[in-house]
Design an enzyme around this catalytic site. Sequence first.
Site, short mmCIF file in Angstrom:
data_model
loop_
_atom_site.label_atom_id
_atom_site.label_comp_id
_atom_site.label_asym_id
_atom_site.label_seq_id
_atom_site.Cartn_x
_atom_site.Cartn_y
_atom_site.Cartn_z
N TYR A 32 0.74 -1.27 0.32
CA TYR A 32 0.18 -0.41 0.41
C TYR A 32 0.58 1.28 -0.28
CZ TYR A 32 0.85 0.93 4.91
OH TYR A 32 1.80 1.50 6.02
N LYS A 146 6.26 -1.90 1.65
CA LYS A 146 5.48 -1.37 2.67
C LYS A 146 4.25 -2.54 1.96
CE LYS A 146 3.33 3.71 3.38
NZ LYS A 146 3.47 2.99 4.38
N GLU A 178 12.98 2.76 14.05
CA GLU A 178 12.04 4.04 13.36
C GLU A 178 10.80 3.79 14.22
OE1 GLU A 178 10.11 3.37 9.99
OE2 GLU A 178 10.43 0.73 9.92
N LEU A 202 11.45 0.89 6.20
CA LEU A 202 10.57 2.09 5.88
C LEU A 202 11.94 2.86 5.28
CD1 LEU A 202 8.41 1.38 3.50
CD2 LEU A 202 7.43 3.15 4.81
#
Length: 282
Positions: A32, A146, A178, A202
């Site tokens: 996505y 993702k 993260e 990411l």
Amino acid sequence: MNTVFVNGELIDRDKAKIDIEDRGYQFGDGIYEVIRVYDGSTFTMKEHMERLYQSAEKMKLSIPYGEEEFTSKLLKLIELNGIGDGIVYVQVTRGVSPRQHHFPAKDVAGSVVAYTKDFPVPVGQMENGVTAKLVEDIRWLRCDIKSLNLLGNLLAKEEAASNGHFEAILHRGDTVTEGSSSNAFIVKDGVIYTHPVTNLILNGITRRVIESLCGKNGIMFQEKTFSVTELLGADEVFIASTTSEVMPVIEIDGKVIGEGKPGAVTKRLQSLFSERIGIETR
Ligand code: PSZ
């Protein structure tokens, strides 16, 4: 009317249907993107679309449209729904087939869904800063994709949110990776540090914009891992994502960061970021 995009068709949201044997629904077998819309214009859409196709390649997933065609379909959806400040969410799954773990035959088309949502800029939180909670990063080793499989992220976010925090800052052992839905940054002696682009994070589009703004404005930016101790002892901490932009973090696990308010470097980046939005969405 709220129009959504389902497998090539623009239809009313109430009429949209997903098969119960869609692999996205059953396995999270899909990818996505969330793309920002400011005042009716998309921001860094090309970068998001490119990342979508990169995620697809890494998952051996085929997207049934080319990038240009797909982009124009999404732009049309944004226009149809009259989005001002909002987002467009887009996902592609490996399609519908009888439940089995291995991939379906090549002729099964992927399922594509997109919808828009109003999403105001979170000005209050950006001005005052937010709090965060440290959570062990128990996710898999392909955080660069993702993917729809977000359970590790969700468990972390829930642990933070149920304790009243905006974000979970993840760490693998002593190394900060993260946020559960953001990239994480510290500022120490005027230098910004953030985790290098590896399989453990990411590669955020907002992160890339920040890196470019730093380069153009003489702000020192280093891709270098930092520890939990360095995080808590930083002069400033901020997180970044498509919807959070540059979000100051003023307290982590009850410990005050720096002066307990958004720091100078973070505020400078916020203003450069707003300027960039203005330029790109003109
Ligand atoms: O609305 C929301 O809550 C959003 S929109 C995008 C995100 C959350 N998160 C993106 C993200 C992420 O999920 C992880 C694990 N790391 C980094 C990011 C930041 O990526 P960009 O900047 O591309 O949104």
